[in-house]
Design an enzyme around this catalytic site. Structure first.
Site, PDB file in Angstrom:
ATOM      1  N   GLU A  91      -4.554   4.195  -1.384  1.00 57.95           N
ATOM      2  CA  GLU A  91      -4.642   4.015   0.060  1.00 57.95           C
ATOM      3  C   GLU A  91      -3.327   4.425   0.729  1.00 57.95           C
ATOM      4  O   GLU A  91      -2.247   4.276   0.151  1.00 57.95           O
ATOM      5  CB  GLU A  91      -4.955   2.553   0.384  1.00 57.95           C
ATOM      6  CG  GLU A  91      -6.364   2.181  -0.025  1.00 57.95           C
ATOM      7  CD  GLU A  91      -6.728   0.755   0.347  1.00 57.95           C
ATOM      8  OE1 GLU A  91      -7.895   0.539   0.715  1.00 57.95           O
ATOM      9  OE2 GLU A  91      -5.870  -0.136   0.266  1.00 57.95           O
ATOM     10  N   CYS A 104       2.692   5.489   5.672  1.00 52.85           N
ATOM     11  CA  CYS A 104       3.119   4.641   4.559  1.00 52.85           C
ATOM     12  C   CYS A 104       2.388   5.150   3.316  1.00 52.85           C
ATOM     13  O   CYS A 104       1.175   4.988   3.196  1.00 52.85           O
ATOM     14  CB  CYS A 104       2.749   3.195   4.890  1.00 52.85           C
ATOM     15  SG  CYS A 104       3.106   2.053   3.558  1.00 52.85           S
ATOM     16  N   CYS A 111      -0.102  -1.136  -9.511  1.00 57.10           N
ATOM     17  CA  CYS A 111       1.317  -1.391  -9.768  1.00 57.10           C
ATOM     18  C   CYS A 111       1.439  -2.326 -10.963  1.00 57.10           C
ATOM     19  O   CYS A 111       0.583  -3.170 -11.187  1.00 57.10           O
ATOM     20  CB  CYS A 111       1.960  -2.033  -8.541  1.00 57.10           C
ATOM     21  SG  CYS A 111       3.747  -2.226  -8.705  1.00 57.10           S
ATOM     22  N   CYS A 115       4.178  -8.711  -8.586  1.00 58.34           N
ATOM     23  CA  CYS A 115       4.695  -9.642  -7.569  1.00 58.34           C
ATOM     24  C   CYS A 115       3.559 -10.583  -7.131  1.00 58.34           C
ATOM     25  O   CYS A 115       2.440 -10.137  -6.859  1.00 58.34           O
ATOM     26  CB  CYS A 115       5.249  -8.880  -6.373  1.00 58.34           C
ATOM     27  SG  CYS A 115       6.583  -7.748  -6.828  1.00 58.34           S
ATOM     28  N   CYS A 329       1.264  -4.829   5.351  1.00 55.95           N
ATOM     29  CA  CYS A 329       2.167  -4.929   4.209  1.00 55.95           C
ATOM     30  C   CYS A 329       1.606  -5.809   3.096  1.00 55.95           C
ATOM     31  O   CYS A 329       1.205  -6.950   3.342  1.00 55.95           O
ATOM     32  CB  CYS A 329       3.451  -5.556   4.710  1.00 55.95           C
ATOM     33  SG  CYS A 329       4.830  -4.544   4.338  1.00 55.95           S
TER      34      CYS A 329
HETATM   35  S1  SF4 Z   1       5.122  -5.726  -3.958  1.00 57.28           S
HETATM   36 FE1  SF4 Z   1       5.516  -5.742  -6.165  1.00 57.28          FE
HETATM   37  S2  SF4 Z   1       3.475  -5.644  -7.121  1.00 57.28           S
HETATM   38 FE2  SF4 Z   1       3.220  -5.053  -4.955  1.00 57.28          FE
HETATM   39  S3  SF4 Z   1       3.322  -2.825  -4.947  1.00 57.28           S
HETATM   40 FE3  SF4 Z   1       5.412  -3.577  -4.507  1.00 57.28          FE
HETATM   41  S4  SF4 Z   1       6.393  -3.713  -6.534  1.00 57.28           S
HETATM   42 FE4  SF4 Z   1       4.186  -3.536  -6.882  1.00 57.28          FE
END
Ligand code: SF4
Length: 338
Positions: A91, A104, A111, A115, A329
């Site tokens: 996306e 963005c 990922c 997190c 975000c």
């Molecule tokens: S916030 Fe952390 S888990 Fe999410 S995309 Fe960024 S690095 Fe990856």
């Protein structure tokens, strides 16, 4: 599958020209069509002879991939869904403001950084994007010719795909490429120190670091990366460098209710960032399904901002955009369709 031209640097195009028996200047002509003109096929490269176009068509494809879905928020933010070469989806968000249009971009499919507060993390890691796939997110959106700023804050950790991210920045900033000023590009990281050092040495784009709390134990819970690259070490590395006025260092700070918004946090942040010319961007938390964290009231965020400013840390609150279409975000994810 044919090789994609989009995502090649001028040096790579010169190599391609030499291998194909074409004059060296053909490389610059191809780069011009790829990165400066509004065309999407080799056949539209009208200053190349038919013979040259046929020769290119045999081995290569232009390389753009159109989005398969576009959603528009009530605030004008758009979310584009792109298929990748590995048959996954990513996306891209386009955020219009009064005098700018920011894209963005994603740097990975999903990922692996895990997190706690991030929707992309729930998807896990599904693959790297090539420089061409990163550039495609800028070239293949409706607003392609109007983009003023680019942020690498979409899906993925850019410094976990460093080579392709740096290559995409080279294409965006070179005179033979998009010729965008590096000062209109910001790369956001959670603090992968080796990648950050290479990025700082090799590019002139701005850097944003996801901070979220100055306390070790808290940060470890929110961001597993803290166990490997602690925020104190990240900041120490930044403090060792002199960026002058040319480069902006900012810290992203998502405010979680009752977790990282106390006077102790203000005090510790002031200690951590002491002596560093930087800015903190406070970001509202957008609740993620299954994550027990909450967004504080606007009043709490404003007070936290005021306290940080009083301590001498330039702090702003980032406007929340595209929340209704999950483009805000930390809300990008293609888990459902991957
Ligand atoms: S916030 Fe952390 S888990 Fe999410 S995309 Fe960024 S690095 Fe990856």
């Amino acid at each position: 599958m044919k090789e994609s031209l989009l995502g090649k640097t001028l040096a790579e195009l010169e190599e391609l020209a030499a291998e194909s028996g074409l004059p060296k200047f053909t490389a610059r002509q191809i780069a011009d069509w790829l990165y400066k003109k509004d065309i999407y096929s080799i056949d539209e490269m009208s200053n190349l002879s038919k013979k040259t176009r046929d020769l290119l068509n045999k081995k290569y494809e232009f390389g753009t991939i159109p989005p398969t879905k576009v959603q528009e928020s009530t605030d004008g933010t758009k979310k584009y869904l792109f298929p990748t070469l590995q048959h996954k989806f990513i996306e891209t968000a386009m955020i219009p403001e009064r005098d700018r249009k920011t894209v963005c971009v994603s740097s990975q499919v999903g990922c692996k950084m895990g997190c706690m507060f991030c929707f992309t993390a729930k998807q896990g890691f599904q693959g790297q994007l090539s420089a061409g796939e990163i550039i495609n997110q800028i070239k293949s959106i409706k607003e392609a010719g109007e983009i003023t700023n680019i942020v690498y804050m979409g899906m993925g950790e850019p410094f976990d795909n460093l080579e392709q991210v740096l290559k995409s920045i080279e294409i965006l900033t070179s005179d033979w490429g998009f010729a965008i000023s590096p000062h209109r590009i910001t790369v956001s990281t959670i603090g992968i120190i080796p990648g950050m050092i290479t990025f700082l040495d090799k590019s002139r784009a701005h850097l944003a670091i996801s901070l979220h709390t100055p306390f070790n134990n808290e940060r470890r819970k929110l961001m597993p990366v803290q166990a490997i690259y602690a925020i104190e070490e990240v900041v120490a590395e930044i403090k060792r460098r002199d960026f002058g006025r040319q480069r902006r260092i900012s810290f992203e700070y998502i405010v979680f209710e009752g977790l990282n918004d106390s006077p102790q946090h203000v005090k510790e942040l002031a200690k951590l960032l002491n002596g560093l010319k930087c800015r903190i961007n406070l970001i509202r938390f957008h609740p993620v399904p299954g994550v027990p964290l909450k967004n504080p009231s606007d009043k709490v965020i404003q007070e936290f901002k005021d306290e940080l400013n009083r301590k001498g840390i330039l702090t702003t609150v980032r406007a929340s955009r595209g929340r209704d279409i999950y483009a805000a975000c930390g809300l990008l994810s293609t888990k459902e369709i991957a």
